[in-house]
Structure formats: C-alpha cells, structure tokens
Scaffold this motif. Structure first.
Motif, PDB file in Angstrom:
ATOM      1  N   GLU A 110       0.824  -1.204   0.000  1.00  0.00           N
ATOM      2  CA  GLU A 110       0.000   0.000   0.000  1.00  0.00           C
ATOM      3  C   GLU A 110       0.865   1.263   0.000  1.00  0.00           C
ATOM      4  N   ARG A 112       3.875   1.615  -1.157  1.00  0.00           N
ATOM      5  CA  ARG A 112       4.516   1.776  -2.467  1.00  0.00           C
ATOM      6  C   ARG A 112       3.511   2.211  -3.523  1.00  0.00           C
ATOM      7  N   TYR A 113       2.313   1.664  -3.441  1.00  0.00           N
ATOM      8  CA  TYR A 113       1.284   2.075  -4.395  1.00  0.00           C
ATOM      9  C   TYR A 113       0.984   3.555  -4.247  1.00  0.00           C
ATOM     10  N   GLU A 114       0.785   3.989  -3.023  1.00  0.00           N
ATOM     11  CA  GLU A 114       0.402   5.383  -2.783  1.00  0.00           C
ATOM     12  C   GLU A 114       1.514   6.372  -3.127  1.00  0.00           C
ATOM     13  N   SER A 116       3.626   5.818  -5.682  1.00  0.00           N
ATOM     14  CA  SER A 116       3.910   5.693  -7.112  1.00  0.00           C
ATOM     15  C   SER A 116       3.173   6.788  -7.875  1.00  0.00           C
ATOM     16  N   TYR A 118       1.383   6.442 -10.486  1.00  0.00           N
ATOM     17  CA  TYR A 118       0.045   5.947 -10.786  1.00  0.00           C
ATOM     18  C   TYR A 118      -0.868   6.119  -9.577  1.00  0.00           C
ATOM     19  N   GLY A 119      -0.380   5.726  -8.406  1.00  0.00           N
ATOM     20  CA  GLY A 119      -1.200   5.833  -7.207  1.00  0.00           C
ATOM     21  C   GLY A 119      -1.509   7.266  -6.834  1.00  0.00           C
ATOM     22  N   GLY A 150       1.123   1.389 -15.885  1.00  0.00           N
ATOM     23  CA  GLY A 150       0.556   1.097 -14.570  1.00  0.00           C
ATOM     24  C   GLY A 150       0.209  -0.352 -14.327  1.00  0.00           C
ATOM     25  N   GLU A 153       1.210  -1.476 -10.841  1.00  0.00           N
ATOM     26  CA  GLU A 153       0.420  -0.786  -9.815  1.00  0.00           C
ATOM     27  C   GLU A 153      -1.015  -1.298  -9.795  1.00  0.00           C
ATOM     28  N   LYS A 156      -1.030  -4.380  -7.818  1.00  0.00           N
ATOM     29  CA  LYS A 156      -1.002  -4.089  -6.380  1.00  0.00           C
ATOM     30  C   LYS A 156      -2.381  -3.660  -5.885  1.00  0.00           C
ATOM     31  N   ARG A 157      -3.081  -2.857  -6.667  1.00  0.00           N
ATOM     32  CA  ARG A 157      -4.415  -2.400  -6.265  1.00  0.00           C
ATOM     33  C   ARG A 157      -5.384  -3.578  -6.196  1.00  0.00           C
ATOM     34  N   TYR A 309       3.154   6.808 -16.983  1.00  0.00           N
ATOM     35  CA  TYR A 309       3.247   7.335 -15.620  1.00  0.00           C
ATOM     36  C   TYR A 309       4.694   7.506 -15.169  1.00  0.00           C
TER      37      TYR A 309
END
Length: 405
Positions: A110, A112-114, A116, A118-119, A150, A153, A156-157, A309
């Motif tokens: 989470e 890393r996603y946020e 990124s 893309y996040g 993405g 990502e 991950k989502r 991205y």
C-alpha cells in the motif's frame, strides 16, 4: 500438569517443527514466549504490533532480519477477556535475497502504491470491474499495455482490494534474475512458485529466452500454481503495439484472462494528471501548487507520453522545480518535454516515440543518457546493464563516471 510443563512441551514441539512462538497484546508487549533470542523476540513483537490494525482474523507476514526471511503466522485469541495475538515464527532457510524477487506485506504494498506516480494520480479508486472480475476467476490475469502504463500498480491495487491481502505479495522480475535467482525460482522449495495463498506478480517476460521460458511455464503448469496462488502476469507492448512472443505463449498456455492498461495518451487530459501530481509535490513541500496556463495545458495534452506514468512523474517534478508555486507556460512545458525526447524510448519492450532522438546535443551525452536509463531500469545492476547494452563493464563505468551524477 502445571503451566511450565505445558510450555516446555509446546517449546519442544515448535522446535521440532523449526519454529518458535510468542503471544503479544495490542501494545506489542510479550505475554508469553518460546523465543530464545531476546532481540529477535523484541523485533518480531514490534513488527507485528505495527500491523495489528489490519490483521483481522489472522495473517501470514514476512519479515526480513539480518539477511534472513522470517515467516510469521499471526492469529488472534483471548485470554481472560483480553486480546492477545499468537505469532508463530519460522526462519525460512536458504531464502537469501535474490535480485528480482521481493516479498512484501499489505502495508508495504500500500505504501509503495500510494507513493507511485500511478497511485498519486489515480488515487485508490477501485480497478475497473471487468479487470477485477477477471482477477477473481481463478486463472492467471495477464495485464498488458505500454511501458509504464501502470500494470504493476494495477496488480497491487487488485491485491489490496481483494480477499488475499492477509497473505504476502511477491513480485518476480524475470528480466532481473541472475542464474542463481533462476535456480532458486525453478528448484528451491522456498521459491514463490511452490507456496500457497500468495499473490504472485510476474513481469519481464520479453527478456526470457526459449529454454527458461519452457522451464518456467512447465513448472507453473505441473504444480498447478494458479490453483494455489493468485497469479498476475504483466507485460509491456513491443514496438508497434504488439505483445511479445513470450507473453502471447504464456497467455495461450494458461488461458489467461487478459486486460490492457490504458495509456495516458488514450485516456486524454494528461494535463489533469500532471496537475494532480503538482498538487502532491506542493503538499509535500508545503508550498502553493503551480498552475498550468491554457497553452501549457494544450501542449501537455498533445504530447504522446510514451513512458506514461514513469514519464509523468519526471515531467511533473521538472515543472515544479522550474516554476515552484508559479505558472507553467507553454515555453516551460515545451522545454521540459524536449528534454524527454532526448531518448527514443530505448527501454525494454516499449513502443517507439514518433519523434527521433533529440539531435541538438553531443552524441556522448546521448550515450550517457541511454546508459543511465538502462541502469535505472535494472535498479543499479551494472553487470546486467552492460550485457544489455553490449558493452564491457569498464566502458559502462566510464560512461557513468563522465556524467558524475
């Protein structure tokens, strides 16, 4: 039988299984433990306590410590009405770190996603329903698209929003595996291919040779990997927009559900995404957000964004550095995008830019940029970068040293 005798029996049983255990309360204080190492006990208790708010009915966590990987099975229980969590600790022997293989817990994914591009730009919005439905079908999901669109990502989502976030997320970058890493993936009992309940994201298919591709696919098929783990495969389009032969082979072999991550150019309104990223930067540095002039907006929207991205992050950061809390006009936007066109997307499996290399600069500068691009893509692995570029490590070192960055 008194409590000490029971604890001794438990300790012996766990030791025979190559494990130990402890029980902690909500503050991370240890109530009981069979762990012999006080420092290890303290580290495990703190590690688990930080994650108790998302463990729920239990979870499997992974923890790196002193060059080893620990597998932690966490289950809640009650003791005289007070909440306790029992943690079974097992050292995963022979599971030394391998380049290209990464084990992560949900909180790490989470974070890393946020962080990124893309996040930051897309937020935590749920992935499109058709993709989520494909992910839930019980067959591997192949996420395709342009470079940087993405795919990882999105994987991950899907993991974070799905039912398996209480198990580790493992990413395998096939194009970064060393020979030792390949042996681990294909042969070791600790390979993610031989686990159960994981979410496994495999990328870099276009860099895999025929023999290793056959070995990997055979292992995945023979062990029924997709029935034991949630498998997401990601691939970059080849020049011209077609999928690589390797990705096509894997998709057909496993009857994968296929989804395409839309490119920024296909979505349109790239300037809106840039504005969101600029707002993120302004918030991070405590300044007012830059504004985009009407002409800058048109310039950004008309750009091809071949690295999507990945490129949007670079462009936004440069714009912020140049204008701060001011206004981005067309001249600044064009200047930054011209710098992006220095390289004709000389990355792996990526579509080519419609424009040629930016030629108004010395050839040596272009060579250095390409060398840095390859090294960055391979996360600093200079030996592999030299192989990809077809030059010696000495030549690569000289290119990077000349730039002194």
């Amino acid at each position: 039988m008194d409590s000490d005798a029971k604890l001794n029996i438990l300790t012996e049983a766990l030791a025979a299984a190559g494990a130990s255990a402890l029980a902690i309360d909500a503050r991370g204080d240890v109530a009981i433990s069979t762990v012999n190492d006080a420092a290890l006990e303290r580290d495990v208790a703190a590690f688990v306590a930080e994650r108790l708010d998302r463990i729920g009915d239990g979870a499997r966590l992974v923890m790196g410590r002193a060059g080893t990987r620990l597998s932690l099975t966490v289950r809640p229980t009650d003791k005289e009405g007070g909440g306790l969590w029992v943690v079974v600790v097992r050292e995963v022997r022979g599971a030394a770190a391998h380049a290209g293989i990464e084990w992560l817990n949900a909180d790490e994914v989470e974070a890393r996603y946020e962080s990124s591009a893309y996040g930051i730009v897309e937020g935590a919005a749920a992935v499109a329903a058709p993709v989520s439905e494909s992910y839930a079908r019980g067959v591997p999901l192949m996420l395709e698209g342009e470079l940087g669109a993405g795919q990882i990502e999105i994987a991950k989502r899907l993991y974070l929003d799905g039912p398996f976030a209480d198990q580790p997320f493992v990413s395998v970058a096939l194009d970064e595996l060393t020979d030792r890493g390949w042996r681990h993936v294909l042969k070791s009992s600790e390979s993610p291919l031989f686990q159960t309940g994981l979410t496994l994201c495999i990328e870099g298919w276009n860099a895999v040779g025929p023999q290793r591709l056959r070995e990997l696919v055979s292992t995945m098929a023979d062990t029924a990997l997709a029935t034991r783990c949630h498998v997401v495969l990601t691939a970059n389009d080849m020049p011209g927009g077609s999928e690589s032969d390797q990705a096509a082979f894997v998709t057909e072999r496993f009857a994968c559900a296929v989804s395409v991550a839309p490119a920024i150019a296909e979505q349109g309104a790239a300037s809106t995404k840039v504005a969101r990223y600029l707002e993120y930067l302004a918030d991070a540095f405590g300044t007012a957000a830059p504004t985009l002039s009407a002409t800058a907006t048109k310039t950004l929207d008309a750009y091809r964004w071949p690295r999507n991205y990945l490129q949007l992050r670079e462009v936004s950061e440069r714009l912020y550095i140049l204008v701060g809390a001011g206004t981005v006009d067309r001249a600044v936007a064009e200047e930054v995008l011209a710098q992006e066109d220095v390289i004709k997307t000389a990355t792996f499996g990526a579509p080519t830019l419609e424009s040629d290399l930016y030629i108004l600069r010395p050839l040596a500068d272009t060579e250095r940029d390409i060398a840095h691009l390859v090294v960055d893509h391979l996360h600093g692995n200079r030996t592999r970068a030299a192989e990809v570029l077809g030059i010696s490590r000495t030549t690569l070192w000289r290119l990077l040293k000349d730039d002194d960055r």
